[in-house]
Design an enzyme around this catalytic site. Structure first.
Site, PDB file in Angstrom:
ATOM      1  N   ASP A   9      -1.312  12.311  33.604  1.00 48.86           N
ATOM      2  CA  ASP A   9      -2.072  13.412  34.457  1.00 48.86           C
ATOM      3  C   ASP A   9      -1.382  13.505  35.927  1.00 48.86           C
ATOM      4  OD1 ASP A   9      -3.777  13.825  32.460  1.00 48.86           O
ATOM      5  OD2 ASP A   9      -4.876  11.976  33.110  1.00 48.86           O
ATOM      6  N   HIS A  39      -1.803  19.166  29.165  1.00 45.07           N
ATOM      7  CA  HIS A  39      -0.863  19.463  30.266  1.00 45.07           C
ATOM      8  C   HIS A  39      -1.558  20.942  30.695  1.00 45.07           C
ATOM      9  CE1 HIS A  39       2.888  17.133  28.836  1.00 45.07           C
ATOM     10  NE2 HIS A  39       1.798  16.372  29.050  1.00 45.07           N
TER      11      HIS A  39
HETATM   12  P1  IMP Z   1      -5.645   7.731  22.715  1.00 40.73           P
HETATM   13  O1  IMP Z   1      -4.174   7.851  23.306  1.00 40.73           O
HETATM   14  O2  IMP Z   1      -6.593   8.688  22.549  1.00 40.73           O
HETATM   15  O3  IMP Z   1      -5.683   6.429  21.700  1.00 40.73           O
HETATM   16  O4  IMP Z   1      -6.033   6.945  23.973  1.00 40.73           O
HETATM   17  C1  IMP Z   1      -5.870   5.523  24.511  1.00 40.73           C
HETATM   18  C2  IMP Z   1      -5.758   5.657  25.994  1.00 40.73           C
HETATM   19  O5  IMP Z   1      -4.759   6.355  26.603  1.00 40.73           O
HETATM   20  C3  IMP Z   1      -6.952   6.000  26.675  1.00 40.73           C
HETATM   21  O6  IMP Z   1      -7.351   5.230  27.948  1.00 40.73           O
HETATM   22  C4  IMP Z   1      -6.802   7.491  27.006  1.00 40.73           C
HETATM   23  O7  IMP Z   1      -7.669   7.984  28.085  1.00 40.73           O
HETATM   24  C5  IMP Z   1      -5.303   7.509  27.539  1.00 40.73           C
HETATM   25  N1  IMP Z   1      -4.680   8.639  27.248  1.00 40.73           N
HETATM   26  C6  IMP Z   1      -4.294   9.052  26.298  1.00 40.73           C
HETATM   27  N2  IMP Z   1      -3.358  10.117  26.430  1.00 40.73           N
HETATM   28  C7  IMP Z   1      -3.353  10.580  27.644  1.00 40.73           C
HETATM   29  C8  IMP Z   1      -3.083  11.621  28.527  1.00 40.73           C
HETATM   30  O8  IMP Z   1      -2.315  12.706  28.156  1.00 40.73           O
HETATM   31  N3  IMP Z   1      -3.469  11.353  29.948  1.00 40.73           N
HETATM   32  C9  IMP Z   1      -4.135  10.431  30.367  1.00 40.73           C
HETATM   33  N4  IMP Z   1      -4.538   9.541  29.562  1.00 40.73           N
HETATM   34  C10 IMP Z   1      -4.188   9.386  28.260  1.00 40.73           C
HETATM   35 MG    MG Z   2      -3.165  15.339  31.211  1.00 40.36          MG
END
Ligand code: IMP
Ligand code: MG
Length: 334
Positions: A9, A39
């Site tokens: 982000d 995105h």
């Molecule tokens: P998962 O990738 O859904 O398994 O989530 C694992 C961790 O990564 C969590 O804390 C999510 O909030 C974070 N996370 C996964 N993808 C993103 C992203 O694109 N932006 C920000 N946080 C992410």
């Molecule tokens: Mg993002």
């Protein structure tokens, strides 16, 4: 390549859409974990929140790809193809892993949801099945047949032909399964090396690694965030953001030089794109020339450059794709 130096982000969508338009990109290939990433691209007054389609779509001459390393949710993918109108110029690797309903259910019910605060997108359970070699691949999905491609071959051929190719990383360095704040991480490595492997491009073929850093740090979900501010203070500073995919509050902290330095090392960063400078210094809003920045903002840019040891070549000054101070030509990096 464009990757994220913090926890995701940081504004990769904005940086990539700018580069696509400005440089007239021929190819934009998305790596990363899957539709857990969101995105945001703002162009011609419209806001797109993309979880599958690469952010380079805004330039109509740009061919788009999703690399074999990425987990694909066909429903999300097809919806975004319609929304962005890119049918006919987007390819999905035959070997992308497919997210099915059971992965989404497992992600929403499983132990990680409460402990780590996953996105619930099914990406983690899909990647774990992929490691078990029981996952379905894109080539087995009827609705994806018209999009199937050998992404590694097509992207490498584009590089051979001297075309302008950009690899789009997702998530952020400290969400990497290997190098991040384990266990509070995503389900795979997401550093620059991983983005290469996701698409099928060798590291010797990458000329520039642009690391995106936001002017402050945010994190969604659980896990350490040094210097975290209370939500009310984040709101007061204009740093209170809401997540693209899940709508959750993003936790916020001041810019972190130690993390930025380590991220530069882990990714072999050659340039920094510093985004949301207009949030720290509202006078920067919409600036497109370095001289339009107030002294205080210029000092911050220099401090980032000196402490991280990597030149700042792009400076984000607003949400719109073209709100950018571009120093690449001036610094001999274009
Ligand atoms: P998962 O990738 O859904 O398994 O989530 C694992 C961790 O990564 C969590 O804390 C999510 O909030 C974070 N996370 C996964 N993808 C993103 C992203 O694109 N932006 C920000 N946080 C992410
Ligand atoms: Mg993002």
């Amino acid at each position: 390549m464009v990757i994220d130096g913090f926890f995701g982000d940081t504004g990769k969508g904005k940086v990539i859409s700018y580069i696509a338009l400005k440089d007239r990109l021929d190819v934009c290939a998305r790596g990363g974990a899957g539709p857990n990433a969101g995105h945001t691209v703002v162009y011609k007054g419209r806001t797109y929140k993309l979880r599958m389609v690469p952010s380079g779509f805004v330039y109509e001459g740009c061919r788009l790809y999703i690399g074999a390393g990425v987990a694909v949710n066909p429903e999300v993918f097809l919806r975004e193809v319609e929304e962005t109108g890119v049918r006919g110029r987007i390819g999905v690797d035959r070997q992308c892993a497919i997210i099915e309903q059971r992965h989404i259910e497992a992600d929403r019910r499983g132990h990680l949801k409460g402990k780590i605060g996953t996105t619930g997108s099914g990406t983690g359970p899909c990647n774990s099945e992929r490691a078990m070699r029981t996952v379905k691949l894109a080539r087995e999905v009827p609705e994806l047949q018209e999009f199937l491609a050998d992404v590694a071959l097509e992207v490498n051929e584009a590089i051979d032909a001297g075309k302008k190719v950009l690899i789009e990383g997702t998530q952020g360095t400290f969400l990497s399964l290997y190098h991040g704040t384990y266990p509070y991480v995503t389900s795979k490595d997401v550093t620059a090396s991983a983005a290469c492997s996701d698409v099928g491009v060798g590291p010797t073929r990458v000329d520039e690694v642009i690391m995106v850093l936001k002017a402050y740090v945010t994190r969604v979900g659980a896990g350490p965030l040094p210097g975290e501010l209370p939500w009310e203070e984040a709101q007061r500073r204009g740093w209170a953001e809401v997540a693209t995919v899940t709508g959750r509050r993003r936790r916020a902290a001041p810019f972190n030089f130690d993390l930025a330095r380590r991220a530069a090392m882990l990714n072999g960063a050659t340039q920094i794109a510093l985004t949301k400078l207009d949030v720290l210094y509202p006078e920067c809003s919409g600036a497109r020339g370095y001289d339009e920045l107030p002294e205080e903002a210029k000092r911050f840019v220099s401090e980032v450059e000196e402490k991280v040891g990597v030149p700042v070549t792009l400076i984000g000054t607003g949400a719109e794709a073209l709100d950018m101070v571009d120093l690449r030509a001036e610094k001999g990096l274009l």
